[in-house]
Design a protein around this motif. Structure first.
Motif, PDB file in Angstrom:
ATOM      1  N   VAL A  39      -2.988   2.305  -3.857  1.00  0.00           N
ATOM      2  CA  VAL A  39      -2.511   3.679  -3.721  1.00  0.00           C
ATOM      3  C   VAL A  39      -3.641   4.528  -3.144  1.00  0.00           C
ATOM      4  CG1 VAL A  39      -1.623   5.722  -4.890  1.00  0.00           C
ATOM      5  CG2 VAL A  39      -0.908   3.440  -5.664  1.00  0.00           C
ATOM      6  N   ILE A  40      -3.365   5.221  -2.029  1.00  0.00           N
ATOM      7  CA  ILE A  40      -4.369   6.084  -1.408  1.00  0.00           C
ATOM      8  C   ILE A  40      -3.840   7.511  -1.329  1.00  0.00           C
ATOM      9  CG2 ILE A  40      -5.278   4.164  -0.035  1.00  0.00           C
ATOM     10  CD1 ILE A  40      -3.879   5.401   2.418  1.00  0.00           C
TER      11      ILE A  40
ATOM     12  N   ALA B 159       0.850  -1.196   0.000  1.00  0.00           N
ATOM     13  CA  ALA B 159       0.000   0.000   0.000  1.00  0.00           C
ATOM     14  C   ALA B 159       0.882   1.242   0.000  1.00  0.00           C
ATOM     15  CB  ALA B 159      -0.914   0.009   1.219  1.00  0.00           C
ATOM     16  N   PHE B 160       0.481   2.212  -0.819  1.00  0.00           N
ATOM     17  CA  PHE B 160       1.252   3.438  -0.963  1.00  0.00           C
ATOM     18  C   PHE B 160       0.354   4.645  -0.755  1.00  0.00           C
ATOM     19  CE2 PHE B 160       3.240   0.183  -3.518  1.00  0.00           C
ATOM     20  CZ  PHE B 160       4.590   0.326  -3.249  1.00  0.00           C
TER      21      PHE B 160
ATOM     22  N   GLN C  46      -7.126   3.079   6.497  1.00  0.00           N
ATOM     23  CA  GLN C  46      -7.578   3.275   5.123  1.00  0.00           C
ATOM     24  C   GLN C  46      -7.152   2.154   4.187  1.00  0.00           C
ATOM     25  OE1 GLN C  46      -5.800   7.559   5.452  1.00  0.00           O
ATOM     26  NE2 GLN C  46      -7.171   7.579   3.683  1.00  0.00           N
ATOM     27  N   THR C  47      -6.040   1.500   4.484  1.00  0.00           N
ATOM     28  CA  THR C  47      -5.526   0.497   3.565  1.00  0.00           C
ATOM     29  C   THR C  47      -6.254  -0.831   3.730  1.00  0.00           C
ATOM     30  OG1 THR C  47      -3.842  -0.309   5.108  1.00  0.00           O
ATOM     31  CG2 THR C  47      -3.234   1.558   3.705  1.00  0.00           C
TER      32      THR C  47
ATOM     33  N   ARG D  78      -2.236  -2.627   7.373  1.00  0.00           N
ATOM     34  CA  ARG D  78      -0.993  -2.005   7.828  1.00  0.00           C
ATOM     35  C   ARG D  78      -1.003  -0.544   7.400  1.00  0.00           C
ATOM     36  NH1 ARG D  78       0.974  -5.968   4.424  1.00  0.00           N
ATOM     37  NH2 ARG D  78       1.841  -4.303   3.129  1.00  0.00           N
ATOM     38  N   PRO D  79      -0.182   0.275   8.058  1.00  0.00           N
ATOM     39  CA  PRO D  79       0.041   1.611   7.507  1.00  0.00           C
ATOM     40  C   PRO D  79       0.674   1.478   6.122  1.00  0.00           C
ATOM     41  CG  PRO D  79       0.877   1.458   9.752  1.00  0.00           C
ATOM     42  CD  PRO D  79       0.556   0.068   9.315  1.00  0.00           C
ATOM     43  N   ILE D  80       0.658   2.539   5.357  1.00  0.00           N
ATOM     44  CA  ILE D  80       1.262   2.510   4.026  1.00  0.00           C
ATOM     45  C   ILE D  80       2.710   2.037   4.127  1.00  0.00           C
ATOM     46  CG2 ILE D  80      -0.228   4.223   2.936  1.00  0.00           C
ATOM     47  CD1 ILE D  80       1.925   6.341   3.573  1.00  0.00           C
TER      48      ILE D  80
END
Length: 564
Positions: free
Chosen positions: A369-370, A335-336, A448-449, A453-455
């Motif tokens: 991608v967020i 995730a980015f 959000q992902t 996990r965090p980005i």
């Protein structure tokens, strides 16, 4: 033991306000004389060269086919292996890269100090050691490494682009130079920089202007722009730049290269000549620049595994973390976050397109991608500039005033920005608050992902512009905010400017007058074919994990094939 010597260079008495220009001209003449006659481009070749000179080394006839084969290599590890296996001798390699650096200098003015003879002597000793013992000196045995004109090399003149520093002979090797020698590296040149280092271009009154080899009308970025031009010309396979506001990332983006701005206290910096001496709130770091990300990783592994803490008291005594480097490749989905604007200057169309292209390729590869709002960081670079100018310009005046050397265009005098001790402490506290806010925002992305996990990383423009005309690169906010945060950042190319698809936005609405000025100056015809890069940002101290993540991203977006 008390320190009795001043950290500042004292201008030598033979330099005066009346004669410094003559001494600068003499230095340039001495520099030019260090290029052997047989390595000099003919007047006919020079007359026939156009704006893009990257192909000249292949056609000028100075390099043999074997020397072209050697210098066309992009991978440091592969070159080191071939030297170790005696496919090439260290002398062959040093000679080939010295020749190509000489060609690059004649076309782009990318060099300051020339060590060609010394490099060949050093390579000769390395060949003798390998022949006698059957062992290499270290992981960089025989690999030519170029140095930004900050890294002191014992016995050589070190000016850092200041005419007032002429005649200053280094009495020692800086810490990183000593470490690299122990790793087997060969030094063949130092590279051009801007006076004061504090601008994203390369110009000084001593060596003059360096240009971008992809289009000599345009700048190579800065302040490590001499490295950018040299490595783009393949006159070096890896070079060492420095970064306090974007100085390895901006030239890498503008010259089509790969780099990492490491977290502070990873690579040694002691003994290097620098500006803003003693300023430790936003710390300058050394970083490798190369034509592949894997070359940067190999370089970093070589340096960290020799324990920089034995060369400099400030680095952390930790080797390269291979487990962290390989962990990203094992994750099925990444995730980015993506930053599209710093809310100060809008990226020009090719920068926007490169960011969109990278994001879309990652999504197509099954990743996520967020959006990551950078409003928290809107004033981060201004905060960094307030820190840089807190001495009221005393650092610049100490260097320039003794001979009346003028500031170069683009550098703003900071005599009205002098801070009290209390005011400076408040700047440090403001920096800490921004760092805390950024960390909290990063960790909150776990909500959000889809990975839970965090980005894993953060995509961001490296600048609002690609390479531009001199004076056109006035905003370093996209890189400088990460120096304030002190997080590791990669930069690598994605594509090139294509006027047919990178036309100006007819619905553009400026954020401010400077934003309007950037928009009005944008010229896709002038910058056609120029490299366009992106940044990839990681977590503080997690440099190896970021490098591994970068290898995945660079492979997906095809960063090595940006020109195609």
């Amino acid at each position: 033991m008390a320190i009795t010597t001043s950290p500042y260079h004292q201008t030598l008495p033979h330099l005066t306000k009346d004669n410094w220009r003559d001494h600068a001209a003499d230095k340039r003449a001495r520099q030019a004389a260090l290029i052997p006659k047989e390595w000099r481009l003919s007047p006919e070749t020079l007359d026939a060269t156009g704006d893009d000179v990257t192909g000249v080394p292949k056609t000028c006839g100075i390099l043999s086919e074997r020397e072209l084969e050697i210098t066309e290599l992009d991978e440091v590890e592969e070159l080191a292996k071939r030297i170790a296996k005696k496919t090439y001798t260290a002398v062959e390699v040093a000679t080939a890269f010295s020749k190509r650096a000489a060609i690059a200098q004649q076309l782009t003015n990318c060099l300051t100090e020339i060590f060609f003879s010394e490099a060949i002597q050093q390579a000769t000793k390395l060949d003798e050691i390998l022949e006698k013992t059957g062992k290499t000196v270290g992981p960089l045995h025989g690999v030519p490494v170029s140095l930004k004109d900050q890294f002191d090399v014992a016995g050589t003149e070190s000016t850092m682009g200041y005419c007032s520093y002429l005649g200053r002979i280094s009495t020692y090797d800086s810490a990183l130079v000593r470490l690299l020698r122990d790793a087997g590296a060969v030094f063949h040149c130092r590279t051009n920089i801007p006076q004061t280092l504090m601008i994203g271009d390369v110009f000084n009154h001593l060596f003059g202007r360096c240009c971008n080899p992809h289009n000599r009308k345009l700048i190579p970025g800065g302040s490590s722009g001499g490295e950018g031009a040299l490595i783009a010309m393949k006159g070096s396979i890896v070079g060492v730049g420095t970064d306090v506001g974007g100085s390895v990332r901006i030239p890498s983006a503008m010259c089509g290269l790969h780099t990492i701005r490491p977290t502070t206290r990873r690579l040694p910096y002691a003994g290097a000549t620098t500006s803003l001496i003693g300023q430790k709130a936003v710390v300058c770091v050394a970083g490798p620049m190369a034509r592949s990300l894997s070359s940067c990783a190999y370089f970093l592994r070589a340096v960290l595994n020799l324990n920089p803490a034995n060369y400099d008291p400030t680095p952390l005594p930790f080797p390269f973390n291979d487990a962290a480097y390989t962990c990203t490749a094992k994750r099925v989905k990444l995730a980015f976050g993506i930053i599209r604007t710093d809310h100060n200057v809008t990226p020009t169309p090719p920068i926007k397109r490169a960011l969109d292209l990278a994001a879309q390729k990652l999504v197509n590869a099954g990743h996520e991608v967020i959006e990551f709002d950078s409003v928290l960081l809107k004033d981060a670079f201004q905060l960094a500039n307030d820190i840089f100018g807190a001495d009221g310009g005393e650092d610049f005046k100490r260097a320039l005033d003794p001979i009346g050397e003028p500031l170069i265009p683009g550098i703003s005098p900071t005599q009205n920005s002098l801070k009290t001790v209390s005011e400076f402490w408040q700047l440090n506290y403001a920096k800490e608050l921004v760092q805390q806010g950024f960390l909290a925002q990063w960790l909150a992305t776990a909500e959000q992902t889809s990975t839970g996990r965090p980005i894993d990383g953060l995509l961001c423009p490296p600048a609002p512009v690609t390479a531009v005309l001199p004076g056109g690169n006035r905003h370093a906010g996209y890189t400088g905010m990460f120096n304030l945060l002190d997080v590791p950042v990669l930069c690598f190319p994605v594509t090139k400017v294509e006027p047919a698809v990178d036309s100006a936005d007819p619905y553009f609405k400026p954020l401010n007058e400077e934003d309007r000025r950037f928009h009005d100056e944008y010229d896709p015809q002038l910058t056609a074919g120029m490299p366009v890069g992106i940044q990839l940002v990681g977590r503080r101290w997690q440099d190896e994990e970021l490098l591994g993540l970068g290898e995945v991203v660079a492979s997906i977006i095809g960063s090595k094939d940006w020109a195609e």
